[in-house]
Motif scaffolding. Structure first.
Motif, short mmCIF file in Angstrom:
data_model
loop_
_atom_site.label_atom_id
_atom_site.label_comp_id
_atom_site.label_asym_id
_atom_site.label_seq_id
_atom_site.Cartn_x
_atom_site.Cartn_y
_atom_site.Cartn_z
N ASP A 77 4.91 11.17 13.78
CA ASP A 77 3.94 10.07 13.75
C ASP A 77 3.53 9.73 12.32
O ASP A 77 3.23 8.58 12.01
N GLY A 78 3.50 10.72 11.44
CA GLY A 78 3.12 10.50 10.05
C GLY A 78 4.30 10.28 9.13
O GLY A 78 4.14 10.20 7.92
N TRP A 79 5.50 10.21 9.69
CA TRP A 79 6.74 10.09 8.90
C TRP A 79 6.79 8.73 8.21
O TRP A 79 6.51 7.71 8.81
N PHE A 80 7.17 8.71 6.94
CA PHE A 80 7.31 7.44 6.23
C PHE A 80 8.72 6.93 6.40
O PHE A 80 9.69 7.62 6.10
N VAL A 81 8.83 5.73 6.91
CA VAL A 81 10.10 5.03 7.02
C VAL A 81 9.93 3.72 6.27
O VAL A 81 8.94 3.02 6.50
N ALA A 132 1.18 8.70 -7.68
CA ALA A 132 1.99 9.91 -7.50
C ALA A 132 2.09 10.29 -6.03
O ALA A 132 3.15 10.71 -5.55
N THR A 133 0.99 10.12 -5.28
CA THR A 133 1.00 10.45 -3.86
C THR A 133 1.92 9.52 -3.09
O THR A 133 2.70 9.96 -2.24
N GLU A 134 1.84 8.23 -3.38
CA GLU A 134 2.70 7.26 -2.70
C GLU A 134 4.16 7.52 -3.03
O GLU A 134 5.02 7.54 -2.13
N ALA A 135 4.45 7.73 -4.30
CA ALA A 135 5.83 7.99 -4.72
C ALA A 135 6.36 9.26 -4.07
O ALA A 135 7.50 9.30 -3.60
N SER A 136 5.54 10.28 -4.02
CA SER A 136 5.96 11.54 -3.41
C SER A 136 6.27 11.36 -1.93
O SER A 136 7.26 11.89 -1.42
N ALA A 137 5.44 10.59 -1.23
CA ALA A 137 5.67 10.35 0.20
C ALA A 137 6.97 9.59 0.42
O ALA A 137 7.72 9.88 1.35
N ILE A 138 7.25 8.64 -0.43
CA ILE A 138 8.48 7.85 -0.29
C ILE A 138 9.70 8.71 -0.61
O ILE A 138 10.67 8.72 0.13
N ILE A 139 9.65 9.46 -1.69
CA ILE A 139 10.80 10.28 -2.09
C ILE A 139 11.04 11.40 -1.09
O ILE A 139 12.18 11.77 -0.81
N ARG A 140 9.98 11.94 -0.50
CA ARG A 140 10.12 13.03 0.46
C ARG A 140 10.99 12.62 1.65
O ARG A 140 11.71 13.42 2.21
N THR A 141 10.94 11.35 2.03
CA THR A 141 11.71 10.89 3.19
C THR A 141 12.76 9.85 2.80
O THR A 141 13.25 9.13 3.66
N TRP A 142 13.12 9.80 1.54
CA TRP A 142 14.11 8.84 1.05
C TRP A 142 15.45 9.12 1.73
O TRP A 142 15.93 10.24 1.72
#
Length: 148
Positions: A77-81, A132-142
């Motif tokens: 549910d919290g996964w960034f796509v 940094a938080t936004e970038a980390s969330a995006i890269i984590r699920t890139w």
């Protein structure tokens, strides 16, 4: 209270406790080796979420991690796509707005494939102006297999 009623009550409590314990801990096959959240698993989960198949995404997540159902559901549910995800700027929007070039996307994918997620996060933040938080969330699920 009659002793037979006490016995039945105790049995019911034990059965309920066992069922609840099983649900909380999840079913685990001790012989199955868990692969964890590899880039391939992340890509599969992202594709399922993008296609609207949340249940399949949860199933893939659980098979890879062995997580209980509730934890897997929370994670999915919290996964960034890209194109979705509350509170996180979308990588596709960054590209269409001209903040993330094709070269930068290719370089980010190379860094991720090379195991250098911190560098990829820094590059994404620098290229898009994301926190940094936004970038980390995006890269984590890139998903390195997609062309954002």
């Amino acid at each position: 209270m009659h002793p037979l009623v006490k016995l039945v009550l105790i049995l019911v409590i034990v059965v309920v406790a066992v069922v609840v314990w099983g649900r909380v801990m999840g079913r685990k096959d001790p012989d199955r080796e868990l692969v964890g959240l590899t880039d391939t698993v992340r890509a599969r989960v992202s594709r399922e979420i993008s296609a609207g198949h949340t249940i399949n995404a949860i199933k893939i997540y659980r098979e890879a991690t062995g997580a209980p159902l509730a934890d897997a559901k929370r994670a999915v549910d919290g996964w960034f796509v890209p194109g979705r995800g509350p509170g996180v700027r979308d990588a596709a929007a960054s590209f269409t707005e001209g903040r993330l070039t094709r070269e930068a996307r290719a370089r980010i994918s190379e860094l991720i494939l090379g195991g250098r997620r911190e560098d990829a996060t820094s590059l994404y933040a620098e290229a898009t102006g994301a926190s940094a938080t936004e970038a980390s969330a995006i890269i984590r699920t890139w998903d390195t297999t997609q062309d954002y």
